[in-house]
Design an enzyme around this catalytic site. Structure first.
Site, PDB file in Angstrom:
ATOM      1  N   CYS A 173      17.029 -11.807  11.345  1.00  0.00           N
ATOM      2  CA  CYS A 173      17.375 -12.853  10.875  1.00  0.00           C
ATOM      3  C   CYS A 173      16.250 -13.937  10.658  1.00  0.00           C
ATOM      4  O   CYS A 173      15.626 -14.231   9.896  1.00  0.00           O
ATOM      5  CB  CYS A 173      18.331 -13.365  11.182  1.00  0.00           C
ATOM      6  SG  CYS A 173      20.019 -14.344  10.252  1.00  0.00           S
ATOM      7  N   GLU A 200     -13.446   0.099 -22.597  1.00  0.00           N
ATOM      8  CA  GLU A 200     -14.850  -0.422 -23.072  1.00  0.00           C
ATOM      9  C   GLU A 200     -15.540  -0.253 -21.902  1.00  0.00           C
ATOM     10  O   GLU A 200     -16.568   0.522 -21.914  1.00  0.00           O
ATOM     11  CB  GLU A 200     -15.167  -0.956 -24.203  1.00  0.00           C
ATOM     12  CG  GLU A 200     -14.085  -0.229 -25.415  1.00  0.00           C
ATOM     13  CD  GLU A 200     -14.721  -1.028 -26.191  1.00  0.00           C
ATOM     14  OE1 GLU A 200     -14.332  -0.670 -27.990  1.00  0.00           O
ATOM     15  OE2 GLU A 200     -14.950  -2.243 -26.799  1.00  0.00           O
ATOM     16  N   TYR A 233      23.251 -24.492  14.511  1.00  0.00           N
ATOM     17  CA  TYR A 233      24.043 -26.098  13.668  1.00  0.00           C
ATOM     18  C   TYR A 233      24.281 -24.938  11.860  1.00  0.00           C
ATOM     19  O   TYR A 233      24.693 -24.099  12.244  1.00  0.00           O
ATOM     20  CB  TYR A 233      22.227 -26.520  12.945  1.00  0.00           C
ATOM     21  CG  TYR A 233      21.221 -25.354  12.104  1.00  0.00           C
ATOM     22  CD1 TYR A 233      22.069 -24.683  10.834  1.00  0.00           C
ATOM     23  CD2 TYR A 233      21.103 -24.265  12.560  1.00  0.00           C
ATOM     24  CE1 TYR A 233      21.157 -23.914   9.860  1.00  0.00           C
ATOM     25  CE2 TYR A 233      19.960 -24.044  12.086  1.00  0.00           C
ATOM     26  CZ  TYR A 233      19.881 -23.547  10.709  1.00  0.00           C
ATOM     27  OH  TYR A 233      19.704 -21.770   9.989  1.00  0.00           O
ATOM     28  N   LYS A 267      16.470 -11.548  20.150  1.00  0.00           N
ATOM     29  CA  LYS A 267      16.588 -12.635  18.267  1.00  0.00           C
ATOM     30  C   LYS A 267      15.599 -13.518  20.138  1.00  0.00           C
ATOM     31  O   LYS A 267      15.823 -14.720  20.396  1.00  0.00           O
ATOM     32  CB  LYS A 267      17.205 -13.051  18.235  1.00  0.00           C
ATOM     33  CG  LYS A 267      17.639 -14.258  17.078  1.00  0.00           C
ATOM     34  CD  LYS A 267      18.559 -14.111  16.677  1.00  0.00           C
ATOM     35  CE  LYS A 267      18.757 -15.096  14.893  1.00  0.00           C
ATOM     36  NZ  LYS A 267      20.176 -15.057  13.731  1.00  0.00           N
ATOM     37  N   GLU A 301      21.731  -7.332  11.369  1.00  0.00           N
ATOM     38  CA  GLU A 301      22.084  -8.149  13.147  1.00  0.00           C
ATOM     39  C   GLU A 301      23.238  -7.994  13.768  1.00  0.00           C
ATOM     40  O   GLU A 301      24.540  -7.834  12.717  1.00  0.00           O
ATOM     41  CB  GLU A 301      22.064  -9.257  12.565  1.00  0.00           C
ATOM     42  CG  GLU A 301      22.132 -10.210  13.429  1.00  0.00           C
ATOM     43  CD  GLU A 301      21.468 -12.289  13.284  1.00  0.00           C
ATOM     44  OE1 GLU A 301      21.518 -12.430  14.489  1.00  0.00           O
ATOM     45  OE2 GLU A 301      21.719 -12.249  12.326  1.00  0.00           O
ATOM     46  N   THR A 356     -22.771   0.420 -26.559  1.00  0.00           N
ATOM     47  CA  THR A 356     -24.498   0.393 -27.011  1.00  0.00           C
ATOM     48  C   THR A 356     -25.339  -0.339 -26.860  1.00  0.00           C
ATOM     49  O   THR A 356     -24.855  -1.470 -26.468  1.00  0.00           O
ATOM     50  CB  THR A 356     -24.091   0.373 -28.477  1.00  0.00           C
ATOM     51  OG1 THR A 356     -23.954   1.265 -29.311  1.00  0.00           O
ATOM     52  CG2 THR A 356     -26.373   1.022 -28.578  1.00  0.00           C
ATOM     53  N   LEU A 368      -8.956  -4.977 -33.050  1.00  0.00           N
ATOM     54  CA  LEU A 368      -8.376  -5.188 -32.439  1.00  0.00           C
ATOM     55  C   LEU A 368      -9.379  -6.151 -31.432  1.00  0.00           C
ATOM     56  O   LEU A 368      -9.159  -7.400 -31.107  1.00  0.00           O
ATOM     57  CB  LEU A 368      -7.728  -4.720 -31.385  1.00  0.00           C
ATOM     58  CG  LEU A 368      -6.669  -3.733 -31.835  1.00  0.00           C
ATOM     59  CD1 LEU A 368      -6.298  -3.097 -30.812  1.00  0.00           C
ATOM     60  CD2 LEU A 368      -5.469  -5.142 -32.080  1.00  0.00           C
ATOM     61  N   TRP A 406     -18.167   2.675 -23.328  1.00  0.00           N
ATOM     62  CA  TRP A 406     -18.077   3.171 -24.456  1.00  0.00           C
ATOM     63  C   TRP A 406     -18.862   1.763 -25.240  1.00  0.00           C
ATOM     64  O   TRP A 406     -17.820   0.899 -25.692  1.00  0.00           O
ATOM     65  CB  TRP A 406     -16.870   3.205 -24.618  1.00  0.00           C
ATOM     66  CG  TRP A 406     -16.855   4.168 -26.507  1.00  0.00           C
ATOM     67  CD1 TRP A 406     -15.316   2.860 -27.594  1.00  0.00           C
ATOM     68  CD2 TRP A 406     -17.309   5.005 -27.153  1.00  0.00           C
ATOM     69  NE1 TRP A 406     -15.551   3.293 -28.409  1.00  0.00           N
ATOM     70  CE2 TRP A 406     -16.397   5.114 -28.379  1.00  0.00           C
ATOM     71  CE3 TRP A 406     -17.209   6.246 -26.556  1.00  0.00           C
ATOM     72  CZ2 TRP A 406     -17.159   6.100 -29.103  1.00  0.00           C
ATOM     73  CZ3 TRP A 406     -17.693   7.502 -27.073  1.00  0.00           C
ATOM     74  CH2 TRP A 406     -17.536   7.035 -29.061  1.00  0.00           C
TER      75      TRP A 406
END
Length: 653
Positions: free
Chosen positions: A170, A471, A121, A115, A46, A478, A361, A476
């Site tokens: 800003c 899977e 303030y 802007k 800015e 059945t 796992l 993967w």
């Protein structure tokens, strides 16, 4: 613009207060550097052409006049450069002074963004010098030509239709209804912010969260350039905190108190996908907006991206990068899984659970989750019935691990040797025991599922599924074997994350036999153990057959999460796995992924219930409503083209 990446830069030049000539020199130097590095968009702070901290000097004619002279030099600097640049400067119009961002490309002043929200303030009294800028563009004069000035201006790239840029300044982003909301509603995909935000303790964190949050809320790229060194320190210090965010992810962040440039390669294709997917994101409506066209040299940008990509491509996208985050994420996922199972048990009134435990796992994670759910319900763990079902491929290592794990967790262990029943079944259908084909393998898997279902009937229990999302993506499993259960706690957990969840549990359960067995499970090759072992060791390794799960999880993430083209996924994988897998290997397994992913959808179309834990899942009831007979032709053709073209250059991460 290869693969939808667009390079943006946020730059903080060193400035001298009220010295536009010096500041212009620094700005032009950084523009030259940005162009050399392939930036198609550069954002400066800015009022950087004068410095933000001029105070009452903004009203001086000498400063206003000199600012315009230096703007001419910046335009001249960009005349032979196809880069869109936003530079902050004061602008006089209609007898009032405005805090503006000048949009410049190819030596042209495309527009001025004023802007809208002027702070008045604390240490900021901008209303003393500046007027609130107009929303609807008005025409202001520059070198005898009309130039639009207003906050409702968008800048659209001719060569890149998905690149539409809006700007704010800003304070505009700090208010309840920032202009950037309107910009995005009108179609902007990238928002820039020329800012001068001072540094006080803790403000950098708030600023980072604000910019990241705004980019997430608007599903856009956000480039934020902040004032830094050289600004007056009479009352404030500016740190030059530059940020580039993309849909909530911080792509780049500068080191504070050090002038320079940060780069980020925004993924415009990803943003477009997110907006398509998010049906609450409205269609673009440019009513009330002026759209200005600009031009870019995309070939130069692509050449730079071939050498280096300014964004991290995580080779393990499902796994958090650092240990602290990983621990929090693993705990959260465990809790989601357990709470899902807890609700199912509560709803059915069932107080027993049945699951097959193999020493691998997936079944290990399922058992750990089931134990936590039982603890949450106040049910005794011995009402968890873990069933080990040894057969032709079972090794002593996995068998012992399964038994030890069950005992250490306090669950009930039941062994059902299925060899005799499988042999009898093979005899019934005329299947030779010497023929180790798919019937030989799947017959064992289906027998195990039948055993679990029947034991569940005996104990009035719920069969807990152990299969993971990787899977399921590859098919993967059945069909009506390990594919089926009464509640699949791992259904949206990819294999790479399963490993980290088990490791997290091992790291936090304390030293002892339980930790030892978990570490040995982690060290065991992934295998369905359906073929006879060789010398007592696992003979059938899943990743030798379907490919490395770390590759498939990478593919799965980008296919489902962002809908990328196969060619883009291939190029990203080549970069992400550089030094681990060569391009030919990546291409080969990516083709396997697509072939299996399309062919095996029929299995995913009838999945059991299971809890979603992340942003990617394959449930047919919500996340992946995919036809079971869809053609994969266009995906394989795109992949074939990129494999023939070769791999990308080196990567900078």
């Amino acid at each position: 613009m290869k693969d939808g990446f667009f390079r943006a830069a946020a730059a903080t030049p060193r400035v001298n207060v009220a010295d536009p000539a010096y500041n212009r020199t620094e700005i032009c130097r950084q523009i030259e550097e940005g162009v050399r590095n392939g930036a198609g968009l550069m954002v400066f702070p800015e009022l950087c052409l004068t410095a933000y901290t001029c105070n009452d000097l903004f009203l001086q004619q000498a400063l206003i006049q000199q600012t315009k002279e230096e703007l001419k030099e910046i335009l001249a600097c960009t005349r032979d450069k196809e880069v869109l640049v936003f530079v902050g400067l004061p602008w006089e119009h209609g007898g009032r002074l405005f805090n503006c961002a000048a949009a410049i490309c190819g030596g042209r002043l495309l527009g001025l963004i004023p802007k809208r929200n002027l702070p008045n303030y604390g240490e900021f009294y901008e209303q003393r010098y500046f007027a609130v800028g107009p929303e609807v563009p008005v025409m202001t004069e520059w070198e005898g030509e009309p130039v639009p000035m207003g906050s409702r201006i968008l800048f659209a790239c001719r060569e890149i239709p998905s690149l539409i840029v809006g700007a704010e300044i800003c304070e505009d982003v700090w208010v309840p209804a920032p202009p950037s909301i309107g910009h995005v509603l009108a179609g902007a995909t990238v928002v820039v912010n020329c800012s001068a935000s001072d540094e006080v303790v803790g403000k950098d964190s708030y600023r980072r969260e604000l910019i990241g949050g705004q980019s997430a809320r608007l599903i856009c790229g956000y480039v934020y350039a902040n004032a830094g060194e050289g600004e007056s320190t009479q009352d404030l210090v500016f740190g030059g905190h530059d940020l580039i965010a993309e849909n909530g992810v911080m792509l780049a962040e500068s080191r504070r108190f050090a002038p320079g440039i940060v780069y980020g390669d925004l993924d415009l294709e990803k943003l477009a996908f997110e907006r398509r997917k998010t049906t609450t994101h409205p269609a673009a409506d440019t009513t009330g907006y002026l759209v200005r066209e600009f031009f870019l040299d995309t070939a130069a940008m692509e050449a730079c991206q071939e050498e280096r990509l300014y964004r991290i491509i995580d080779s393990r996208p499902f796994v958090p990068a650092n240990d602290a985050m990983r621990s929090r994420r693993c705990e959260e996922i465990f809790t989601i899984q357990a709470m899902g199972l807890k609700k199912r048990l509560e709803h059915t009134g069932i107080t027993h659970a049945v699951l097959g435990i193999s020493g691998g796992l997936d079944s290990t994670l399922a058992l750990l989750v089931t134990a936590r759910a039982f603890d949450l319900l106040g049910l005794p763990r011995d009402q968890i019935h873990a069933v080990t079902m040894p057969c032709f491929g079972t090794t002593d290592r996995t068998y012992q691990n399964a038994c030890t794990l069950t005992r250490r967790l306090g669950a009930s262990l039941q062994e059902v040797d299925i060899r005799a029943s499988v042999i009898q079944h093979f005899a019934d259908i005329g299947q030779s025991l010497d023929n180790h084909d798919v019937t030989y393998e799947n017959g064992q898997a289906r027998e195990r599922t039948q055993v679990l279902m029947d034991i569940a009937n005996q104990v009035n229990g719920l069969v807990i599924g152990t299969g993971d999302m990787s899977e399921l993506a590859l098919g993967w499993a059945t069909y009506n074997g390990d594919h089926m259960s009464m509640y699949g706690v791992n259904a949206s957990v990819p294999k790479t994350l399963v490993r980290h969840l088990v490791r997290y549990y091992a790291d936090t359960c304390g030293e002892g036999e339980l930790q030892d067995v978990l570490f040995d499970v982690l060290d065991t090759p992934v295998s369905p153990e359906l073929l006879p072992p060789e010398d007592g060791k696992i003979a059938q390794k899943t990743e030798d057959l379907v490919g490395p799960y770390e590759l498939h999880d990478f593919f799965l993430y980008y296919v489902l999460r962002f809908g990328y083209l196969p060619s883009k996924i291939y190029r990203l994988a080549v970069r992400a796995f550089a030094g681990e897998y060569d391009p030919e290997t990546i291409g080969r397994w990516l083709e396997v992924f697509y072939r299996r992913f399309f062919a095996q959808q029929f299995k995913r179309s009838c999945l059991p219930d299971g809890p979603k834990v992340g942003s990617v899942a394959v449930s047919p009831r919500g996340d992946l409503r995919m036809p079971s007979d869809a053609s994969r032709r266009i995906w394989l053709e795109d992949l074939a083209r990129v494999r023939q073209a070769g791999a990308p250059g080196t990567i900078g991460r």
